[in-house]
Design an enzyme around this catalytic site. Structure first.
Site, mmCIF file in Angstrom:
data_model
loop_
_atom_site.group_PDB
_atom_site.id
_atom_site.type_symbol
_atom_site.label_atom_id
_atom_site.label_comp_id
_atom_site.label_asym_id
_atom_site.label_seq_id
_atom_site.Cartn_x
_atom_site.Cartn_y
_atom_site.Cartn_z
ATOM 1 N N GLY A 32 -12.532 100.553 21.152
ATOM 2 C CA GLY A 32 -11.515 100.143 20.529
ATOM 3 C C GLY A 32 -10.185 100.405 20.926
ATOM 4 N NE ARG B 103 -14.503 108.103 8.731
ATOM 5 C CZ ARG B 103 -13.056 108.285 8.995
ATOM 6 N NH1 ARG B 103 -12.759 108.831 10.043
ATOM 7 N NH2 ARG B 103 -12.228 107.350 8.295
ATOM 8 C CD GLU C 38 -14.615 115.571 8.064
ATOM 9 O OE1 GLU C 38 -13.546 115.128 7.338
ATOM 10 O OE2 GLU C 38 -14.924 115.155 8.983
ATOM 11 C CG HIS D 228 -10.830 114.176 9.257
ATOM 12 N ND1 HIS D 228 -11.991 113.618 8.711
ATOM 13 C CD2 HIS D 228 -10.002 113.240 9.924
ATOM 14 C CE1 HIS D 228 -11.890 112.435 9.076
ATOM 15 N NE2 HIS D 228 -10.732 112.036 9.663
HETATM 16 C C1 GLV Z 1 -8.996 109.007 9.742
HETATM 17 O O1 GLV Z 1 -9.807 109.471 10.012
HETATM 18 C C2 GLV Z 1 -9.216 107.401 9.602
HETATM 19 O O2 GLV Z 1 -10.132 106.689 9.617
HETATM 20 O O3 GLV Z 1 -7.782 106.950 9.273
#
Ligand code: GLV
Length: 320
Positions: free
Chosen positions: A158, A239, A268, A286
């Site tokens: 993407g 993720r 997490e 993250h």
């Molecule tokens: C971050 O992990 C998002 O999905 O914006």
């Protein structure tokens, strides 16, 4: 009309909402509790609100949505929406929005940071210098792996995958990708679509840029890890649950992989304890979209989505 923001965030969100004459409440829901407790906190914060700006640590479940029966829109301040029960939102006529585009570059930059850090042993070098262990240049000291001439396999092509491809190409890497559909833009910048197994078996570095869905959950588990080229580096800024974290740690312990760069984790903020002591692993909390510029844009986009829906207009970034 009343908007709840479930976390402190850049002030621009609140400013835009107030300028649109909306009532704003900021209620830091947090994330240090069980899912049930978080649901209760979210319900307490959002009941009676017409809109909510949420963050990715908020489980916006069917229970939460059912209890907040005035809600017209949930504007997630993230590109991922796996924390939201989209089917329940659809059933309740609640619009869900996200923040695509504005975090593409920041996340691609962080991916490159992890990729470089793990292949060039940046943290080990830093620790050596700080620990007083640097006794002078040596031809065999902390040798890493070159990127130039190596193959990068991107899982999920993407916006973010494409931005990573462009950067990695500038480092002289060959880019292949696995994606449900052909990404023409990526192909025109030289990336080649190949099968999943082919990508696993031939890539020197693999970087994950797919959304978390039932289809991608544990896409990279023991079987996939076993197929990877020995010494392959795995980078995940997407993720955590796309990777079976235990299987990854087993593969690292058995020296099947050369190392890993992780920004996201299965559960997490818990991190598999065995990862903590591994030298060939770089662990970040993250941070993919964590730049001042990007977080401002995300907050602003979430607020503009709320304003659009509450003014009876189409959301700018509706999901699903
Ligand atoms: C971050 O992990 C998002 O999905 O914006």
């Amino acid at each position: 009309m009343r908007v709840v923001i479930t976390s402190r965030m850049p002030a621009v969100a609140e400013e835009l909402l107030r300028a649109a004459r909306l009532e704003v409440a900021i209620d830091e829901v947090g994330h240090d509790a069980s899912e049930e407790r978080l649901e209760e906190r979210l319900i307490a914060a959002m009941a009676g609100a017409d809109a909510a700006i949420t963050v990715l640590t908020n489980p916006i479940t069917a229970t939460v949505l059912a209890a907040c029966n005035q809600l017209q829109v949930v504007a997630n301040c993230a590109v991922g929406t796996n924390n939201i029960d989209l089917a329940a939102a659809r059933a309740g006529n609640i619009v869900v929005t996200n923040t695509p585009g504005v975090l593409t570059e920041a996340t691609a930059e962080l991916t490159m940071a992890l990729l470089l850090a793990v292949t060039r042993r940046v943290l080990e070098g830093d620790s050596m210098v700080r620990g007083g262990g640097f006794e002078g240049w040596h031809p065999l000291m902390l040798l890493g792996s070159s990127l130039s001439g190596k193959r990068l396999g991107i899982i999920g092509m993407g916006r973010i995958g494409r931005a990573v491809a462009i950067r990695a190409r500038a480092f002289g890497m060959e880019i292949v990708y696995f994606s449900r559909s052909r990404a023409d833009e990526a192909e025109s910048s030289g990336a080649r679509r190949i099968g999943f197994d082919d990508l696993l078996e031939t890539s020197d570095v693999i970087s994950i840029h797919a959304p978390l869905t039932p289809d991608t959950h544990h896409l990279v588990a023991a079987a996939a890890l076993a197929k990877m080229k020995r010494g392959c580096f795995l980078i995940n800024t997407a993720r955590g649950p796309i990777v079976d974290e235990r299987a990854l740690v087993d593969a690292l312990e058995n020296n099947l992989l050369g190392g890993a760069g992780l920004d996201v984790y299965e559960d997490e903020p818990r991190v598999e304890p065995r990862l903590i002591t591994m030298k060939n692993v770089v662990l970040l909390p993250h941070l993919g979209s964590a730049t001042v510029e990007t977080r401002n844009e995300m907050a602003s986009m979430a607020a503009r989505n709320v304003i659009a829906v509450l003014s009876g207009r189409q959301a700018l970034n509706q999901v699903g």
